[in-house]
Design a protein around this motif. Structure first.
Motif, short mmCIF file in Angstrom:
data_model
loop_
_atom_site.label_atom_id
_atom_site.label_comp_id
_atom_site.label_asym_id
_atom_site.label_seq_id
_atom_site.Cartn_x
_atom_site.Cartn_y
_atom_site.Cartn_z
N ILE A 1 6.93 -29.75 -64.31
CA ILE A 1 6.92 -28.46 -65.03
C ILE A 1 5.48 -28.03 -65.31
CG2 ILE A 1 7.55 -27.34 -67.21
CD1 ILE A 1 10.07 -29.21 -67.16
N GLY A 2 4.68 -28.97 -65.81
CA GLY A 2 3.28 -28.64 -66.12
C GLY A 2 2.55 -28.16 -64.88
N PHE A 3 2.77 -28.84 -63.77
CA PHE A 3 2.07 -28.46 -62.54
C PHE A 3 2.42 -27.04 -62.13
CE2 PHE A 3 1.93 -27.75 -58.03
CZ PHE A 3 0.64 -28.13 -57.73
N ASN A 4 3.71 -26.73 -62.11
CA ASN A 4 4.12 -25.41 -61.64
C ASN A 4 3.68 -24.30 -62.59
OD1 ASN A 4 5.55 -25.57 -59.02
ND2 ASN A 4 6.67 -27.15 -60.14
N LEU A 5 3.71 -24.60 -63.89
CA LEU A 5 3.24 -23.60 -64.85
C LEU A 5 1.75 -23.33 -64.61
CD1 LEU A 5 4.01 -21.85 -67.21
CD2 LEU A 5 3.54 -23.75 -68.75
N THR A 6 0.99 -24.39 -64.39
CA THR A 6 -0.45 -24.22 -64.18
C THR A 6 -0.75 -23.43 -62.92
OG1 THR A 6 -0.72 -26.41 -65.13
CG2 THR A 6 -2.65 -25.45 -64.08
N PHE A 7 -0.18 -23.89 -61.82
CA PHE A 7 -0.66 -23.40 -60.53
C PHE A 7 0.17 -22.28 -59.92
CE2 PHE A 7 -2.68 -27.59 -60.87
CZ PHE A 7 -3.99 -27.18 -60.73
N PHE A 8 1.47 -22.17 -60.27
CA PHE A 8 2.23 -21.08 -59.66
C PHE A 8 1.66 -19.74 -60.11
CE2 PHE A 8 5.70 -18.16 -58.84
CZ PHE A 8 6.04 -18.54 -57.56
N LEU A 9 1.33 -19.66 -61.39
CA LEU A 9 0.79 -18.41 -61.93
C LEU A 9 -0.56 -18.08 -61.30
CD1 LEU A 9 1.75 -18.89 -65.65
CD2 LEU A 9 2.87 -17.48 -63.93
N MET A 10 -1.29 -19.11 -60.89
CA MET A 10 -2.63 -18.87 -60.32
C MET A 10 -2.59 -18.05 -59.04
SD MET A 10 -5.16 -22.04 -60.66
CE MET A 10 -5.29 -22.81 -62.25
N HIS A 11 -1.46 -18.11 -58.32
CA HIS A 11 -1.34 -17.24 -57.15
C HIS A 11 -1.55 -15.79 -57.57
CE1 HIS A 11 1.29 -20.66 -55.60
NE2 HIS A 11 0.41 -20.52 -54.64
N LEU A 12 -0.88 -15.43 -58.66
CA LEU A 12 -0.95 -14.05 -59.12
C LEU A 12 -2.33 -13.73 -59.69
CD1 LEU A 12 0.53 -11.43 -59.44
CD2 LEU A 12 1.45 -12.24 -61.62
N THR A 13 -2.88 -14.69 -60.47
CA THR A 13 -4.23 -14.49 -61.00
C THR A 13 -5.19 -14.17 -59.87
OG1 THR A 13 -3.59 -16.35 -62.40
CG2 THR A 13 -5.78 -15.45 -62.73
N GLY A 14 -5.05 -14.91 -58.77
CA GLY A 14 -5.93 -14.70 -57.63
C GLY A 14 -5.71 -13.34 -56.99
N LEU A 15 -4.44 -12.95 -56.82
CA LEU A 15 -4.17 -11.64 -56.22
C LEU A 15 -4.68 -10.52 -57.11
CD1 LEU A 15 -0.60 -12.31 -54.80
CD2 LEU A 15 -2.71 -11.96 -53.49
N LEU A 16 -4.72 -10.78 -58.42
CA LEU A 16 -5.28 -9.77 -59.33
C LEU A 16 -6.80 -9.82 -59.34
CD1 LEU A 16 -2.80 -9.83 -62.33
CD2 LEU A 16 -2.92 -8.25 -60.42
N GLY A 17 -7.37 -10.64 -58.45
CA GLY A 17 -8.81 -10.54 -58.21
C GLY A 17 -9.68 -11.54 -58.94
#
Lengths: 830, 224
Positions: free
Chosen positions: A434-450
């Motif tokens: 759970i911790g891993f996915n919370l940390t890194f799944f959201l980072m996909h979006l953070t990256g797409l937001l620049g």
């Protein structure tokens, strides 16, 4: 002899003394393997703490927790530690511990080399951690791009710590690669054909072969950059004919295969654990082996996908894009082979299986984002953003950490001889997942937001605030999970009840021994007739303990293990391995002194430890062997075999071949760099080219040829028993190599411009230095032959030492010719 | 299909995908086609994820006899044929898209020289009376292709205006060219994307896209 007295006698031979004496002198693969694993986990914890500091800093916009000076050290060290001090050593430890046991062997091929690699790893790693504690850790990113990492923009010691510390650690990676390769090819139980090897051995073989050719480009790059920083040789400085892009090519030529070097051993764990969890055999053994070979081949053709934004022509990028996408096919093949295996069997949701499911979920997502990033236009946007951070963690944590955790729970009973305490491992699994996915799944979006990578802070109006906060929360949940895993393991080691001998009902040979494993692994070595020996013969452990296999007889206190034919697994010869010694730690200390002298800029002092390493290396080879006549020895079952000093193709010869392959890759990378600078770098042609030097070149070439031929003559005379002639030829070979060294230096000093003026002169000088070094090594080999003939170690039929000397003589000759061709090319073409 | 995707893109951009550096809130043609590629790949990836996870879950259902399917189905079909087909289609699509966005000779292209430093950007624009040099603000005409010739004077930097186009590195000793365009006049944020030392986080710049009148005024040397 009863099973118990054989156990005692073998333990006396293979074990290590208690206390610190055993710690510094043990060369046993189980000891070294366990140490690698524990140290790698300790470094993982340090790298993890750095990651938590990074996430603490990024949790809120405009955070004043750390400034960019510290932050740059944090992310540089996090990446470097996880790659070089955790992932690679962790797999090396697993391989060292498990391989001989799975192959039905008693140790690795070069036990002293394992110990030397271990000490280099610990000392090199300690240098890096000490720098971190002192606040002078590397801060130019784990990729160390020039010119940011060059003297002008990183004037402090930080970059030197990385270049020297990591190169020191890489000695252990290259030695492990050579050792793993030779051990798998030669040190198996008789009858274990290549296609009967456990799949993990295939994975490790392919990984080790990849390491043999992947690490040299980085080692070369690090040497060149350190020489540029220390002495001003401008390999990467565009003002003087260097190119920052050369560093990127050398780095990623290593860096991409590195990703597969990390993934493959873990995939090997999946292929081992998953069928046992599903109570069946793996689906498509041959297909998986083919996929591995394809993967290894392809992984060397896609390093440029890290350089899609460096201005390389689009059509050239298209080739690397296709190769990067293609590599998904052998990966998909394995994924579906694993799922098919689950369908074929009756999978049970035991804890290792739970971690494997976590692996599937995370790794599949990481693979899919990998395909996205392989598409050039998308990479133009996503490159160097948090999207890539998310992708690489999905691939590396999914593809390495989760399978390794599955492997940890699977093999822990083997390490400890104890069973697991229920439920704690399950809780740790859910926290990590759970911790891993919370940390890194959201980072996909953070990256797409620049959000770019490697920024220490960000303003609040970018739309990244909530995403970053949630990522940080997730990372702390994950950290709790890992802490819980560590507690679980500690409890199992110290408190738990004893485990059954083969708790999972597995069919590979590592379970055919008492738990925890004895120092000698097998009281006698099995004859293998099936890919899953324990399935075909459940009573095998008992019969081996009773001494019904090979090499049950104990003689002269020798550490004996069988060597087999590479493909058929037929009995070939008996290897007598060296016992405990302090040579590895002393040699590693001398090596460390060399690196420290360079690090602190005491260049006048650096030759001293080099001389020490040379003397120790000589001693290393000298202490082996014997003067007496041995001949064929009985090995059990009424068969006899020669010992390795008298048989052709002993491990020492094979190890030398793979060492020279690595060395040749280093030379190839140097020649590539020379050609690359000619074609691509700015400020060429150089102001001053080589103007003369054909006479010196001719002398060097002729002497190199003479050195090669004379070493060959000395070798064949030695094996034929013609001592006087062999000794004479060896002396002449020493003389010829001395002439090569003198002629090369004369050529450089008399005809080449100063190396600090232009990258052309610097790379020519680098080639001359390479040639001189290898002529010197060949000189030492010839001198060694001469000394061994005088001492009576080389006699009729003893092929090992002469064949190794011949290899190094041949290689030095070839290298000198190649180097002369490249150095003199401007002269000849002009 | 593509039209539908573009509509979805706009809808999503309004609801949560917007931001000064968002690659999904596009305002230039290169960024728009890359965003389309992204949404298409996301849809494909979602389908594949569901497929794999379903197959994985089904392996655990209770069954009287082992399920059918040998190497032919699992390895030949799902492991090799399926990904090969998907990847081939995707590669062709991406290659064609990349070919469209690269800087080719075309009429009416404005060329601006950009030089990156630790930690600022200098832009040299063509003006009516010689070059117009600005620091950290790039001026372009809206609706026209602009080629940036990128150079770096110290370490490697990377030119990136996410809402307009992808990024391109500025490397000491080499000149790289990237084409960008802004469909409408406006202000767009740029950020250095290659780690360049202590000031990397703040190594930012702004792009001002002018309408035709504004661009003429800028070229005459009038401050906007």
């Amino acid at each position: 002899m009863s099973a118990l007295s054989r156990h005692r006698a073998l333990t006396a031979i293979w074990g290590s003394p208690r206390g610190w004496r055993g710690t510094v002198s043990s060369v046993n693969h189980s000891d070294i393997g366990r140490r690698f694993i524990l140290a790698a986990f300790a470094f993982f914890a340090i790298g993890g703490v750095l990651a938590m500091l990074i996430r603490a800093q990024l949790a809120t916009p405009g955070s004043a927790f750390v400034g960019p000076e510290i932050y740059n050290q944090l992310f540089t060290m996090h990446g470097s530690i996880m790659m070089f001090l955790f992932a690679i050593p962790m797999f090396e430890g697993l391989a060292l511990y498990l391989l001989p046991k799975m192959l039905g062997s008693r140790d690795m091929a070069f036990p002293r080399l394992s110990a030397y690699g271990w000490w280099c790893y610990v000392f090199g790693g300690s240098i890096l951690i000490a720098a971190l504690a002192l606040g002078v850790a590397p801060d130019s990113g784990w990729f160390m791009y020039t010119p940011l990492s060059s003297k002008a923009y990183t004037p402090g010691i930080n970059a030197d710590v990385w270049l020297l510390g990591i190169t020191f650690v890489e000695i252990s990676a290259v030695s492990a690669a050579i050792e793993i390769t030779v051990s798998i090819l030669r040190l198996r139980a008789p009858g274990m054909r290549l296609d009967r090897m456990p799949l993990l051995a295939w994975y490790l073989l392919v990984t080790a072969l990849m390491m043999v050719v992947a690490f040299p480009p980085l080692i070369l790059g690090s040497i060149l950059l350190e020489v540029e920083r220390a002495f001003g040789w401008p390999f990467f400085d565009p003002l003087r004919g260097g190119s920052p892009l050369l560093w990127q090519h050398l780095f990623w030529l290593f860096g991409h295969p590195e990703v597969y070097i990390i993934f493959l051993p873990a995939a090997g764990v999946v292929s081992t654990v998953l069928p046992v969890m599903a109570r069946t055999r793996i689906l498509g053994y041959g297909w998986i082996v083919a996929a591995l070979l394809a993967l290894a081949f392809l992984s060397f053709g896609l390093w440029v996908h890290h350089m899609f934004t460096t201005g390389i022509p689009h059509m050239a990028l298209g080739f690397f894009s296709a190769a990067s996408a293609l590599v998904a096919v052998p990966t998909a093949l394995q994924i579906f082979a694993w799922i098919g295996t689950l369908w074929k069997g009756r999978p049970e949701l035991k804890l290792p299986m739970l971690y494997l499911l976590g692996f599937f979920v995370i790794f599949v997502l990481g693979g899919l984002t990998g395909v996205m990033l392989a598409m050039v236009p998308f990479d133009w946007q996503a490159h160097d953003t948090h999207f890539v951070v998310a992708h690489l963690h999905y691939v590396l944590v999914g593809g390495f950490v989760f399978p390794m955790l599955a492997g940890a729970y699977y093999w822990l009973p083997h390490f400890t001889g104890r069973a697991r305490i229920p439920l704690l491992g399950e809780a740790a699994f859910w926290l990590i997942l759970i911790g891993f996915n919370l940390t890194f799944f959201l980072m996909h979006l953070t990256g797409l937001l620049g959000m770019p990578r490697r920024i220490y802070t960000y303003p609040s109006d970018m739309g990244w605030t909530w995403l970053n906060l949630l990522s940080s929360v997730g990372s702390f949940i994950m950290a709790f999970g890992f802490a819980m895993f560590a507690v679980d393991v500690a409890l199992q080691i110290f408190l738990s009840r004893r485990a059954r001998r083969n708790p999972w009902g597995a069919h590979t040979l590592e379970w055919a021994m008492p738990l925890p494993a004895p120092a000698y692994n097998f009281a006698s070595q099995p004859r293998v007739a099936d890919g899953e020996p324990l399935a075909a013969d459940p009573d095998l452990p008992l019969r081996l303990a009773r001494g019904e296999g090979y090499l049950a007889e104990i003689r002269h206190g020798w550490r004996e293990t069988m060597a087999v034919d590479v493909t058929t697994g037929a009995v070939d010869h008996v290897i007598i391995l060296p016992g405990n010694t302090r040579l590895p730690i002393i040699t590693a200390l001398a090596t460390g002194c060399f690196f420290l002298a360079l690090l602190f800029g005491f260049y006048w002092l650096a030759p001293l430890p080099l001389v020490a390493v040379t003397v120790l290396g000589w001693r290393w080879a000298w202490t082996l062997g014997w003067r007496e006549e041995i001949g064929p020895v009985p090995i059990g079952a009424g068969e006899t075999a020669l010992t390795h000093r008298e048989a052709a193709g002993a491990p020492g010869w094979w190890g030398s071949v793979f060492l020279l392959v690595a060395d040749g890759t280093l030379l190839g990378s140097l020649l590539f760099g020379y050609a690359f600078l000619w074609v691509v770098a700015p400020n060429w042609p150089p102001p001053e080219l080589i103007a003369a030097g054909l006479p010196q070149g001719a002398v060097a070439a002729l002497a190199a040829l003479a050195g090669t031929v004379l070493t060959r003559l000395a070798a064949s005379a030695g094996v034929a028993g013609n001592n006087a002639a062999s000794s004479r030829w060896a002396s002449l070979a020493v003389g010829a190599q001395a002439v090569v060294i003198a002629a090369l230096l004369w050529l450089g000093l008399a005809e080449l411009p100063a190396p600090t003026g232009h990258a052309y002169a610097a790379s020519s000088w680098a080639m001359i230095a390479y040639g001189v070094l290898h002529a010197f090594i060949a000189l030492l080999c010839a001198a060694f032959i001469r000394a061994r003939i005088a001492s009576g170690h080389i006699r009729k039929g003893r092929v090992l030492e002469t064949s190794v000397a011949q290899l190094f003589g041949d290689y030095a000759g070839l290298a000198t010719w190649l180097i002369l061709a490249c150095v003199l090319a401007p002269l000849v073409l002009a | 299909m593509l039209k539908w995707l573009r509509l979805t893109t706009t809808a999503l951009a309004v609801g949560g995908c917007s931001g000064p550096l968002s690659t999904l809130d596009t305002a230039g043609s290169a960024a728009a086609s890359i965003a389309t590629l992204w949404w298409a790949m996301l849809a494909g990836a979602a389908i594949l994820t569901v497929l794999v996870m379903t197959l994985l879950a089904l392996a655990f259902r209770r069954r009287p006899t082992p399920a059918p399917g040998g190497t032919r189905l699992w390895i030949g079909g799902l492991g090799v044929a399926m990904p090969s087909t998907v990847l081939l289609v995707l590669l062709g699509f991406a290659l064609a898209l990349g070919e469209q966005t690269i800087a080719r000779k075309a009429a009416g292209v404005v060329v601006v020289e950009a030089s990156a430093h630790q930690w600022y950007w200098d832009f040299r624009h063509p003006g009516m009376a010689g070059e117009i040099v600005t620091r950290d603000v790039l001026h372009i005409p809206a609706g026209r292709p602009v080629d940036l010739r990128l150079e770096a004077h110290d370490v490697i930097h990377s030119f990136w205006v996410p809402r307009l186009a992808g990024k391109m590195d500025a490397i000491p000793g080499h000149v790289n060219v990237i084409r960008i365009d802004a469909k409408e006049p406006g202000r767009f944020e740029g950020q250095c994307a290659e780690f360049c030392g202590l000031g990397h986080a703040g190594h930012r710049f702004r792009v001002v896209a002018h309408d035709a009148a504004g661009w003429t005024a800028f070229q005459r040397g009038e401050q906007p």
